[in-house]
Scaffold this motif. Structure first.
Motif, PDB file in Angstrom:
ATOM      1  N   THR A  14       0.978  -1.264  -0.233  1.00 49.78           N
ATOM      2  CA  THR A  14       0.044   0.054   0.060  1.00 49.78           C
ATOM      3  C   THR A  14       0.833   1.110  -0.009  1.00 49.78           C
ATOM      4  O   THR A  14       1.930   1.082   0.442  1.00 49.78           O
ATOM      5  N   GLY A  15       0.257   2.406  -0.561  1.00 52.43           N
ATOM      6  CA  GLY A  15       0.918   3.439  -0.421  1.00 52.43           C
ATOM      7  C   GLY A  15       1.323   4.109  -1.821  1.00 52.43           C
ATOM      8  O   GLY A  15       2.001   3.704  -2.567  1.00 52.43           O
ATOM      9  N   GLU A  45       3.130   6.537  -2.293  1.00 51.46           N
ATOM     10  CA  GLU A  45       4.564   7.181  -2.743  1.00 51.46           C
ATOM     11  C   GLU A  45       5.545   6.114  -3.355  1.00 51.46           C
ATOM     12  O   GLU A  45       6.426   6.368  -3.639  1.00 51.46           O
ATOM     13  N   GLY A 105       0.405   0.884   6.022  1.00 53.34           N
ATOM     14  CA  GLY A 105      -0.949   1.159   6.026  1.00 53.34           C
ATOM     15  C   GLY A 105      -1.615   0.760   7.261  1.00 53.34           C
ATOM     16  O   GLY A 105      -2.856   0.687   7.458  1.00 53.34           O
ATOM     17  N   ASP A 110      -4.646   4.836   6.320  1.00 48.38           N
ATOM     18  CA  ASP A 110      -4.153   3.678   6.946  1.00 48.38           C
ATOM     19  C   ASP A 110      -5.529   2.678   7.088  1.00 48.38           C
ATOM     20  O   ASP A 110      -6.191   2.639   8.102  1.00 48.38           O
TER      21      ASP A 110
HETATM   22 MG    MG Z   1       1.510   3.859   4.036  1.00 50.31          MG
END
Ligand code: MG
Ligand code: AMP
Length: 395
Positions: free
Chosen positions: A174-175, A177, A240, A247
């Motif tokens: 997850t993320g 970025e 997350g 999250d």
């Molecule tokens: Mg994250």
């Protein structure tokens, strides 16, 4: 919860997976689920242990006519008269009872005969059944199959051992970025390195992992995860797991019908770990920091894999001696400190590696162990004896 409690809980929760028969090539590192017995005596016939000349034990002479040759693989039963010998190779089938094999080194050749230069008491025969008897257990149920055990199974003709099947593992990052490691991140972004860590950690056990990246908005995530999670024995997510607005993985697990078992630990790094179950399936949400991943994989995911495979439980910690002081700065939480460990005599010597926070990852270059620094420890001096966990590694 302390690491040890989480590990115990994970172990208790996991049910051993079903078993399957696999070819020897696929059995490395797998847990044998039934004892394997010798189908015949080992060796199955009397064999010569050396290259030499078979002669009668009761023949006191020193000169013997060479009347035959037996190479490994030949089957030539015959008797010998006094004064006779048979040239025989290592592993060759001894032709009859009552013989010994004089080593080639103890013999001088004289045309079609041999002369014994030295006579040993040793018969130089590997007798039938000396290593194992028919029906004897060769490998116990519960053994983790290593190359040596696989060679033994091959020798005994067991080419499809019954072992625990591999878990189906799904891993999702997850993320927003994250970019794949082969891309140059634009400003504000970073490369995903946890996928490589998870994939190779599982790869050490021959476990393939289905990897994907979760979309960031919740309805899309549910749609994406539902079907994937359905066939997973172990569902791993990266990041997350904490309490930021984005999250969402805890909510996601609950919506997928998982019951939360652990919602955080006291370990550092690795605090926002979530462990959840749904039927026999287990989910673990690993905090995004790569060092936290390293810790959680080596403590908790390993415990789950061991339990699912039916490996016998081993003590979580080994003991080692600190090669340099650790400035534990009296952190209230139990800390797992990346370290380089070397076995020196009976004790492991541990060199703590530099890290300031769980976002620091350069220690991962050489870390092969994690030193347990109990909560509240101040400075631990060099020479102190401490608990540590060996990190999973190739030989
Ligand atoms: Mg994250
Ligand atoms: P999170 O658990 O999502 O709050 O992430 C904690 C930290 O780990 C953040 O700095 C993330 O950018 C970083 N992180 C999360 N996932 C990964 C990943 N797959 N690879 C490298 N860093 C990550």
């Amino acid at each position: 919860m302390q690491a040890q409690e989480v590990v115990a809980l994970v172990r208790q929760t996991c049910r051993v997976l079903s078993s399957e028969r696999v070819p020897l090539e696929s059995a490395l590192g797998r847990v044998l689920r039934e004892p394997v017995c010798a189908l015949e005596d080992h060796p199955a016939f009397d064999r010569s242990a050396v290259d030499g000349y078979a002669i009668r034990l009761d023949d006191p002479g020193t000169r013997f006519e060479v009347v035959d040759e037996i190479r490994a693989g030949d089957w030539k039963p015959r008797s010998l008269r006094p004064g006779q010998s048979v040239r025989i190779g290592t592993g060759g089938a001894i032709p009859c009872e009552g013989l010994q094999v004089a080593m080639k080194e103890d013999v001088a050749l004289e045309g079609s005969a041999i002369r014994l230069v030295r006579r040993e008491a040793e018969r130089n025969i590997r007798f039938r059944g000396a290593d194992a008897r028919q029906g004897q257990v060769l490998v116990e149920a519960g053994a983790v199959l290593q190359p040596g055990a696989l060679a033994l199974l091959a020798s005994a003709g067991h080419t499809r051992p019954l072992v625990t099947r591999l878990p189906r593992v799904v891993h999702a990052t997850t993320g927003n970025e994250l970019v794949p490691p082969d891309q140059t991140p634009s400003q504000g972004r970073i490369r995903d390195c946890n996928s490589a860590l998870v994939r190779t950690f599982l790869g050490l056990r021959g476990i393939p992992v289905e990897q994907s990246r979760l979309p960031e908005d919740e309805p899309a995530v549910r749609d994406a995860m539902g079907p994937v999670a359905d066939h997973a024995d172990l569902l791993l997510t990266s990041g997350g797991a904490s309490v930021g607005d984005h999250d969402f993985t805890r909510r996601l697990l609950e919506e997928l019908g998982y019951a939360i078992l652990v919602s955080k630990t006291r370990t550092r790094p690795g605090k926002p770990l979530i462990v959840a179950t749904r039927g026999d399936a287990l989910a673990m949400e690993l905090p995004g920091n790569p060092l936290a991943h390293f810790v959680c994989l080596n403590l908790f995911v390993r415990a789950a894999l061991d339990a699912l495979a039916g490996r016998p439980a081993e003590p979580l910690f080994a003991r080692g001696v600190l090669g340099a002081a650790i400035d534990g700065d009296a952190n209230a939480r139990e800390t797992f400190w990346p370290a380089r460990c070397r076995q020196e005599g009976p004790a492991a010597s541990l060199t703590p590696l530099r890290w300031l926070n769980s976002g620091d990852i350069t220690s991962l270059a050489t870390a092969n162990g994690l030193i347990r620094v109990p909560g509240g420890s101040g400075r631990i001096p060099a020479g102190a004896e401490v608990d540590f966990v060996r990190a999973a590694a190739t030989a």
